[in-house]
Design an enzyme around this catalytic site. Structure first.
Site, short mmCIF file in Angstrom:
data_model
loop_
_atom_site.label_atom_id
_atom_site.label_comp_id
_atom_site.label_asym_id
_atom_site.label_seq_id
_atom_site.Cartn_x
_atom_site.Cartn_y
_atom_site.Cartn_z
N SER A 101 0.80 -1.23 0.00
CA SER A 101 0.00 0.00 0.00
C SER A 101 0.83 1.28 0.00
CB SER A 101 -0.96 0.02 1.19
OG SER A 101 -0.27 0.22 2.39
N LYS B 125 0.74 4.15 7.01
CA LYS B 125 -0.04 4.96 6.08
C LYS B 125 0.41 6.42 6.14
CE LYS B 125 -3.08 1.78 4.87
NZ LYS B 125 -3.06 1.19 3.58
#
Length: 136
Positions: A49, A86
């Protein structure tokens, strides 16, 4: 890590080596990569990601708990019992992925969310090491 300077000469006569003026300077990876040793931990990226910003599966993450979190910092957080890496959008309360195949995550009041630290460095290993396999 302690550095012991060793200067060796092979005693070869003839032309002087172009590297003879090169002096090896003390080098500590700890000093270069870690700003707050007592507040820093090392982890390993798992997944794809964050590849859009250069963090790939298996990369080593240096995470600093003392650094003040800013908008769009790369963070390691605990979201509902799962550790994630993230980009933090503080204004919209979003956890952003750096891969178009992953959706962004909205942080709601029902979520258990804690920031564990800011990723200040990432290191890519181009060859697997048995040393890393046993420690991370």
């Amino acid at each position: 890590m302690k550095f012991i300077p060793i200067y060796a000469s092979a005693g070869i006569t003839g032309f002087e080596s172009p590297a003879s003026d090169y002096l090896q300077l003390p080098l500590s990876l700890d000093a270069l990569l870690i700003e707050h040793p007592s507040a820093t931990f090392i982890g390993r990226a798992d997944g794809h990601s964050m590849q859009g910003i250069g963090i790939f599966n298996g990369d080593i993450l240096i995470v600093d708990r003392q650094v003040q979190v800013k908008n769009h910092d790369v963070i390691v957080a605990n979201l509902n019992g799962e550790f994630i890496c993230k980009i933090l959008d503080t204004q919209r309360r979003l956890l952003l992925s750096a891969n178009k195949n992953n959706q962004d995550v909205q942080i709601t009041q029902d979520d258990q969310f804690t920031i564990e630290g800011v990723v200040i460095r990432s290191i890519r290993c181009h060859r697997q090491s048995h040393l890393l396999a046993s420690t991370l």
